[in-house]
Write an enzyme that holds these catalytic residues in place. Structure first.
Site, PDB file in Angstrom:
ATOM      1  CG  ASP A  47      25.602 -34.260 -43.898  1.00  0.00           C
ATOM      2  OD1 ASP A  47      24.535 -33.655 -43.615  1.00  0.00           O
ATOM      3  OD2 ASP A  47      25.622 -35.463 -44.222  1.00  0.00           O
ATOM      4  CE  LYS A  86      22.563 -34.843 -38.019  1.00  0.00           C
ATOM      5  NZ  LYS A  86      22.577 -35.725 -39.196  1.00  0.00           N
ATOM      6  CD  GLU A 123      16.260 -34.479 -42.935  1.00  0.00           C
ATOM      7  OE1 GLU A 123      17.281 -34.734 -42.263  1.00  0.00           O
ATOM      8  OE2 GLU A 123      16.292 -33.862 -44.019  1.00  0.00           O
TER       9      GLU A 123
HETATM   10  O1  KIV Z   1      23.017 -31.771 -42.149  1.00  0.00           O
HETATM   11  C1  KIV Z   1      22.068 -31.249 -41.542  1.00  0.00           C
HETATM   12  O2  KIV Z   1      21.900 -30.032 -41.545  1.00  0.00           O
HETATM   13  C2  KIV Z   1      21.165 -32.132 -40.833  1.00  0.00           C
HETATM   14  C3  KIV Z   1      19.953 -31.531 -40.210  1.00  0.00           C
HETATM   15  C4  KIV Z   1      19.018 -31.081 -41.248  1.00  0.00           C
HETATM   16  C5  KIV Z   1      19.315 -32.438 -39.244  1.00  0.00           C
HETATM   17  O3  KIV Z   1      21.402 -33.302 -40.765  1.00  0.00           O
END
Ligand code: KIV
Length: 294
Positions: free
Chosen positions: A47, A116, A185
């Site tokens: 996202d 995710k 993260e």
């Molecule tokens: O949205 C994204 O790119 C992420 C990564 C940084 C893990 O969630």
């Protein structure tokens, strides 16, 4: 290079075999194709596209439809890497049935193999519902950008004993709920190391140090295309932003100065017919001829 499609089992096996897992984000066909050619294990349609592709200030603005649109583009470019779709803000925390439906859209419409979700223990019932619907899930704890207003900004997490304990317990609960991997993260590397040793599923770090089982970066960040800000963990592996600027300035100069395009970049009319078309052009009344074909 034609490899077999990477599976979730391959990702889990890598941790067991002590092999690092290399993952990165992508948001469109052309980038995804290059990433895939390089043998990257997993592509996250993150996202983060809200910021790096769409120009919003954070990840809260991107919608389900926009995420699906980009996931479709990525899956058209990928034949090997595992594709994970990132569930956007408000798509999975309001209602479990809606969360499962939205997760299913990434698989059915987007061509992703997993989704995710951000969040710890509180997300376990939703994650279990997704897994019951045969949708594989990647967890994400630490600095979860959809909660920036709760955190007060893009701030490192897990810096107190209590916060660190919570991260470790969240990871254990996510594993118990059935996630196949967990993104960590922006947390201290020592806490990421403890988490990595306490779960059997792979940890994928971004700003979480070198002891994670794998790493992820936002592709526009690591290539030096998106430079609005640079977190401590970010390393520029290229300066593509500068290269693109150079190329565009050269293009502009060459067009203005009549250097591009030259004959090498132009199509040729058949030489034997050239006199005929030139004669016609000089002698015909072009307006009258044009009216004849309307
Ligand atoms: O949205 C994204 O790119 C992420 C990564 C940084 C893990 O969630």
């Amino acid at each position: 290079m034609s490899l077999q499609k990477v599976t979730i089992n391959d990702i889990i096996k890598k941790k067991k075999n002590g092999e690092k897992i290399v993952t990165i984000t992508s948001y469109d066909y052309s980038f995804a194709k290059i990433v895939d050619d390089c043998g990257i294990d997993l592509i996250l349609v993150g996202d983060s596209l809200s910021m790096v592709m769409l120009g919003y200030a954070n990840t809260l603005s991107v919608t389900m439809d926009e995420m699906i649109h980009h996931t479709k583009a990525v899956s058209r470019g990928v034949s090997n890497a595992l594709i994970v779709g990132d569930m956007p803000f408000l798509s999975y925390k309001i209602d479990t049935a809606e969360a499962v439906k939205n997760a299913g859209r990434f698989i059915q419409e987007g061509g992703a193999e997993a989704v995710k979700v951000e969040g710890g223990t509180e997300m376990c019932p939703t994650i279990k519902a997704m897994i019951n619907a045969d949708i594989q899930v990647m967890g994400h704890i630490g600095l979860t950008p959809q909660a920036i207003y709760e955190f007060g900004g893009f701030l490192v997490q897990g810096k107190t004993i209590e916060a660190a304990k919570k991260l470790i317990l969240d990871a254990k609960n996510l594993e118990e709920a059935g996630v196949f991997s967990i993104v960590l993260e922006s947390i201290p590397w020592q806490i990421a190391k403890l988490i990595t040793s306490s779960v059997e599923v792979p940890t994928i770090g971004i700003g979480a140090g070198s002891y994670c089982d794998g790493q992820i970066l936002v592709i526009h960040d690591m290539l030096g295309i998106f430079t609005d800000f640079k977190p401590k963990f970010l390393k520029y592996f290229s300066n593509l932003g500068e290269s693109i600027r150079h190329a565009l300035n050269d293009y502009k100069d060459e067009v203005i100065n009549g250097i591009y395009p030259n004959r090498e970049h132009s199509y040729e009319f058949p030489q034997q017919e050239l006199n005929k078309i030139n004669n016609w052009f000089e002698n015909a009344d072009i307006c009258e001829e044009a009216h004849k074909i309307t």
